[in-house]
Write a protein that holds these residues in place. Sequence first.
Motif, short mmCIF file in Angstrom:
data_model
loop_
_atom_site.label_atom_id
_atom_site.label_comp_id
_atom_site.label_asym_id
_atom_site.label_seq_id
_atom_site.Cartn_x
_atom_site.Cartn_y
_atom_site.Cartn_z
N VAL A 46 -4.04 112.07 65.15
CA VAL A 46 -4.01 113.24 66.02
C VAL A 46 -5.41 113.67 66.45
O VAL A 46 -5.65 113.96 67.62
N GLU A 50 -6.67 113.72 70.28
CA GLU A 50 -7.08 114.98 70.89
C GLU A 50 -8.47 114.85 71.50
O GLU A 50 -8.71 115.29 72.63
N ARG A 61 -5.57 119.09 73.56
CA ARG A 61 -4.45 118.80 72.66
C ARG A 61 -4.27 117.29 72.56
O ARG A 61 -4.68 116.54 73.45
N THR A 63 -2.07 113.97 72.74
CA THR A 63 -0.95 113.53 73.57
C THR A 63 -0.33 112.30 72.93
O THR A 63 -0.89 111.74 71.98
N ASP A 64 0.79 111.85 73.45
CA ASP A 64 1.48 110.71 72.87
C ASP A 64 0.85 109.37 73.26
O ASP A 64 0.76 108.45 72.47
N CYS A 90 -0.36 107.68 69.75
CA CYS A 90 -0.50 108.54 68.58
C CYS A 90 0.87 108.67 67.92
O CYS A 90 1.71 109.46 68.37
N VAL A 93 2.26 112.26 67.09
CA VAL A 93 2.76 113.02 68.24
C VAL A 93 4.10 112.45 68.68
O VAL A 93 5.03 113.20 69.00
N LYS A 96 6.78 113.73 66.35
CA LYS A 96 7.13 115.13 66.64
C LYS A 96 8.05 115.21 67.86
O LYS A 96 9.01 115.98 67.88
N GLN A 97 7.75 114.42 68.89
CA GLN A 97 8.60 114.39 70.09
C GLN A 97 10.00 113.88 69.76
O GLN A 97 11.00 114.41 70.25
#
Length: 150
Positions: A46, A50, A61, A63-64, A90, A93, A96-97
């Motif tokens: 992450v 970032e 932030r 991103t994927d 990442c 990320v 999380k999505q």
Amino acid sequence: MTIEIQNFTARKIDENFLEKIIHTTIQFEKKQKDDKIYMSVALVGVGRMESLNRRYHKEKRATDVLSFSGGKDFMVPKRFGKYLGEIILCPKVIQKQALRTKVAFEKEFAHVLVHGTLHLLGWEHERSDAAAVKMHTMEEKMLKELGVMN
């Protein structure tokens, strides 16, 4: 096709699955001959994502996925062929999505990797709503082709 994969995370990724997604996307797209392409894929944490997103997109932030197209300025030995570019993913990320949208990590990972590969092939979604719809439609076709979308 030569794909260099660098995993800078603790998460184990099935490299064969990753390569299958890229090969299938490129072959389905039919813009590139699969045998004369060189590209790289990096999986990062992450913090690194970032930092890269801030540097290249001015976004504060993680991103994927980020895609960086290759070009004439890259010195790649001729035996590898054309340098298509680099995809940076990442996994945290993406995870999380996947949780937020209630899909399996593998499906979300495949979607993000198809998205990044299409960018390397010249697809864009930020130019217009029509371009976004066209790219999203292609992503769905690819996911069906890969057998990761119902």
